[in-house]
Design a protein around this motif. Structure first.
Motif, PDB file in Angstrom:
ATOM      1  N   HIS A 121     -35.437 -33.559   1.338  1.00  0.00           N
ATOM      2  CA  HIS A 121     -35.215 -34.176   2.918  1.00  0.00           C
ATOM      3  C   HIS A 121     -34.691 -35.471   4.062  1.00  0.00           C
ATOM      4  O   HIS A 121     -34.576 -36.379   4.418  1.00  0.00           O
ATOM      5  CB  HIS A 121     -36.146 -33.786   4.068  1.00  0.00           C
ATOM      6  CG  HIS A 121     -36.022 -31.638   4.224  1.00  0.00           C
ATOM      7  ND1 HIS A 121     -34.823 -31.052   4.735  1.00  0.00           N
ATOM      8  CD2 HIS A 121     -37.341 -31.294   3.323  1.00  0.00           C
ATOM      9  CE1 HIS A 121     -35.616 -30.272   4.517  1.00  0.00           C
ATOM     10  NE2 HIS A 121     -36.909 -30.128   4.164  1.00  0.00           N
ATOM     11  N   ARG A 123     -29.932 -36.360   3.441  1.00  0.00           N
ATOM     12  CA  ARG A 123     -29.300 -36.089   4.888  1.00  0.00           C
ATOM     13  C   ARG A 123     -27.736 -36.547   5.163  1.00  0.00           C
ATOM     14  O   ARG A 123     -26.923 -35.783   5.541  1.00  0.00           O
ATOM     15  CB  ARG A 123     -29.707 -36.744   6.203  1.00  0.00           C
ATOM     16  CG  ARG A 123     -29.810 -35.681   7.181  1.00  0.00           C
ATOM     17  CD  ARG A 123     -30.789 -35.948   8.507  1.00  0.00           C
ATOM     18  NE  ARG A 123     -30.168 -37.485   8.564  1.00  0.00           N
ATOM     19  CZ  ARG A 123     -30.738 -39.287   9.030  1.00  0.00           C
ATOM     20  NH1 ARG A 123     -32.520 -38.970   8.705  1.00  0.00           N
ATOM     21  NH2 ARG A 123     -30.908 -40.050   9.473  1.00  0.00           N
ATOM     22  N   VAL A 130     -26.734 -32.964   4.218  1.00  0.00           N
ATOM     23  CA  VAL A 130     -27.590 -32.323   5.934  1.00  0.00           C
ATOM     24  C   VAL A 130     -28.565 -31.809   4.998  1.00  0.00           C
ATOM     25  O   VAL A 130     -29.700 -33.049   5.231  1.00  0.00           O
ATOM     26  CB  VAL A 130     -26.797 -30.395   5.988  1.00  0.00           C
ATOM     27  CG1 VAL A 130     -28.611 -30.177   6.731  1.00  0.00           C
ATOM     28  CG2 VAL A 130     -25.192 -31.306   6.604  1.00  0.00           C
ATOM     29  N   LYS A 142     -37.452 -34.080   8.049  1.00  0.00           N
ATOM     30  CA  LYS A 142     -36.795 -33.484   7.890  1.00  0.00           C
ATOM     31  C   LYS A 142     -36.967 -33.170   9.298  1.00  0.00           C
ATOM     32  O   LYS A 142     -37.576 -33.498  10.580  1.00  0.00           O
ATOM     33  CB  LYS A 142     -37.682 -32.059   7.457  1.00  0.00           C
ATOM     34  CG  LYS A 142     -36.925 -31.181   8.300  1.00  0.00           C
ATOM     35  CD  LYS A 142     -37.537 -29.886   7.694  1.00  0.00           C
ATOM     36  CE  LYS A 142     -38.639 -29.387   8.766  1.00  0.00           C
ATOM     37  NZ  LYS A 142     -37.768 -29.102   9.912  1.00  0.00           N
ATOM     38  N   ALA A 190     -34.341 -30.319  14.074  1.00  0.00           N
ATOM     39  CA  ALA A 190     -33.212 -29.020  14.201  1.00  0.00           C
ATOM     40  C   ALA A 190     -33.515 -28.084  13.286  1.00  0.00           C
ATOM     41  O   ALA A 190     -32.753 -27.187  13.811  1.00  0.00           O
ATOM     42  CB  ALA A 190     -32.379 -29.724  14.102  1.00  0.00           C
ATOM     43  N   TYR A 191     -33.957 -27.740  12.238  1.00  0.00           N
ATOM     44  CA  TYR A 191     -34.127 -26.933  11.576  1.00  0.00           C
ATOM     45  C   TYR A 191     -35.053 -26.590  10.230  1.00  0.00           C
ATOM     46  O   TYR A 191     -36.283 -27.537   9.865  1.00  0.00           O
ATOM     47  CB  TYR A 191     -33.073 -26.492  10.582  1.00  0.00           C
ATOM     48  CG  TYR A 191     -32.303 -28.796   9.556  1.00  0.00           C
ATOM     49  CD1 TYR A 191     -31.138 -28.838  10.500  1.00  0.00           C
ATOM     50  CD2 TYR A 191     -32.970 -28.192   8.557  1.00  0.00           C
ATOM     51  CE1 TYR A 191     -31.195 -30.475   9.165  1.00  0.00           C
ATOM     52  CE2 TYR A 191     -32.559 -29.802   8.013  1.00  0.00           C
ATOM     53  CZ  TYR A 191     -31.853 -30.478   8.729  1.00  0.00           C
ATOM     54  OH  TYR A 191     -31.742 -31.635   7.641  1.00  0.00           O
ATOM     55  N   ALA A 192     -35.350 -25.527   9.848  1.00  0.00           N
ATOM     56  CA  ALA A 192     -35.974 -25.569   8.917  1.00  0.00           C
ATOM     57  C   ALA A 192     -36.452 -24.348   8.111  1.00  0.00           C
ATOM     58  O   ALA A 192     -36.370 -23.066   8.338  1.00  0.00           O
ATOM     59  CB  ALA A 192     -38.259 -25.753  10.127  1.00  0.00           C
ATOM     60  N   PHE A 193     -36.674 -24.212   6.322  1.00  0.00           N
ATOM     61  CA  PHE A 193     -36.709 -23.116   5.714  1.00  0.00           C
ATOM     62  C   PHE A 193     -37.961 -21.742   5.951  1.00  0.00           C
ATOM     63  O   PHE A 193     -39.205 -22.603   6.709  1.00  0.00           O
ATOM     64  CB  PHE A 193     -36.868 -23.469   3.923  1.00  0.00           C
ATOM     65  CG  PHE A 193     -35.741 -23.992   3.836  1.00  0.00           C
ATOM     66  CD1 PHE A 193     -34.170 -23.684   3.871  1.00  0.00           C
ATOM     67  CD2 PHE A 193     -35.754 -25.546   3.874  1.00  0.00           C
ATOM     68  CE1 PHE A 193     -33.558 -24.439   3.966  1.00  0.00           C
ATOM     69  CE2 PHE A 193     -34.618 -26.664   2.938  1.00  0.00           C
ATOM     70  CZ  PHE A 193     -33.978 -25.830   3.101  1.00  0.00           C
TER      71      PHE A 193
END
Ligand code: ZN
Ligand code: ZN
Length: 143
Positions: free
Chosen positions: A27, A32, A36, A112, A115-118
């Protein structure tokens, strides 16, 4: 066993022997901005065959690392340390078959975006923890 793959336009083709099953996510800010999330599979130089060298562009993204991309379609190809025998941190998206891969860890988790996470679970490391690990393993490799 051999696994094949190619960039979006097909100018760069790869063939990997003994593809590892562990996939990594990074991240960091460079990954990024380059695309991304940096998803990689480490492949030893001797296990990777590449065709279409003339289509490959290389960008020095840090003092010690390089990122390769297809000059025609812009696909990320790999990240690699600037050493002749360095492993290729290959973009798994190039592969024709990703079914054997699993995401095992995430580095620079402190960078990170929210807005997103695994979904996980994954082993997570901050940037500082990652650099500390690199430093200690580099020391261990010294003759
Ligand atoms: Zn391409
Ligand atoms: Zn990164």
């Amino acid at each position: 066993m051999t696994t094949t793959g190619h960039c979006l336009c097909g100018a760069v083709k790869i063939s990997v022997t003994d593809l590892p099953t562990d996939m990594h996510a990074c991240h960091c800010e460079n990954c990024r901005r380059a695309g991304v999330i940096g998803m990689t599979v480490p492949v030893a130089a001797k296990n990777l065959e590449v065709t279409g060298q003339e289509a490959i562009g290389v960008y020095d993204s840090s003092e010690w690392g390089q990122r390769a991309f297809c000059k025609t379609c812009g696909s990320n190809l790999w990240f690699r340390a600037k050493e002749p025998d360095a492993d290729f941190y290959l973009s798994p998206g190039l592969l024709d078959d990703l079914s054997t891969l699993r995401l095992v860890d995430e580095i620079f988790i402190d960078s990170k975006p929210a807005a997103y996470a695994f979904a996980g679970p994954t082993n997570q490391m901050t940037g500082d923890e990652f650099f500390a690990m690199i430093a200690s393993s580099a020391k261990g490799n010294q003759p």
